[in-house]
Design a protein around this motif. Structure first.
Motif: not given
Length: 207
Positions: A81, A73, A78, A123, A120
């Motif tokens: 990731a 991230f 995204w 990000g 998470v």
């Protein structure tokens, strides 16, 4: 003077032994009595490192979650990731499926799980997702990954072609699924993860 002998027990040794017991026999197999026996010590010795069995379970869950790589991230857009994190997350859980129901209860106070949620969520918000939707995506991924790690679809079919031949004409090759377990299960997860991310990309910020 001789050097003092190293401590017989450590938190790391206890967590490793508890993980092995859970992996082999399931969550219900973990007791302080069995754990002490596996370590070759008396039960009260464990309480020098952990106050309760639940604290040991939390430490096992934390150690497994710490194996998940969330660095993507900070280095990828995204969608990529999310994809790489999803595969790393599944590998960690699939290696220890018996602990998954405990992990599925949520992060609680476990540092590794909270750090993962923070990475998470952060990000996704940085990528332009609204905070509420970023929360939904994190929850969705947990449901998807945990479900995929609970068991093997491929191993759910017996390796006896006679079972299927008479009554299940569309399952003529089902007896071969178990021998291809890894490719079937990992392929299904990858397909589902790609579909999930593609669907999100159509409704959210550009990657």
């Amino acid at each position: 003077m001789p050097r003092p002998s190293p401590a017989l027990l450590s938190r790391e040794r206890i967590v490793a032994a508890a993980t092995a017991l859970i992996d082999a026999d399931g969550l219900e197999a973990l007791s302080t009595r069995r754990l002490a026996a596996a370590l070759g010590v008396r039960g009260p010795s464990l309480y020098n490192h952990f106050g309760t069995k639940d604290e040991i379970l939390d430490a096992v869950a934390n150690a497994i979650t710490a194996e998940v790589d969330v660095s993507f991230f900070a280095t990828h857009d995204w969608p990529e990731a999310l994809r790489r994190w999803g595969h790393s997350y599944r590998r960690a859980l699939a290696a220890h499926p018996n602990i998954v129901p405990y992990l599925a209860r949520g992060p609680g106070r476990r540092p590794a799980a909270l750090a993962m949620a923070d990475a998470v969520y952060g990000g996704l918000v940085r990528a332009g997702w609204p905070p509420a939707r970023a929360t939904h995506i994190g929850a969705l991924m947990r449901y998807f990954v945990a479900g995929s790690a609970l068991g093997s679809f491929a191993r759910g079919f017996v390796e006896d072609p006679r079972l299927y031949a008479a009554h299940y004409p569309h399952l003529g090759q089902a007896h071969r699924l178990a021998e291809h377990q890894q490719s079937v299960d990992e392929g299904a997860f990858a397909l589902g993860l790609d579909a999930l991310i593609d669907g999100l990309a159509r409704s959210g910020p550009a990657g």
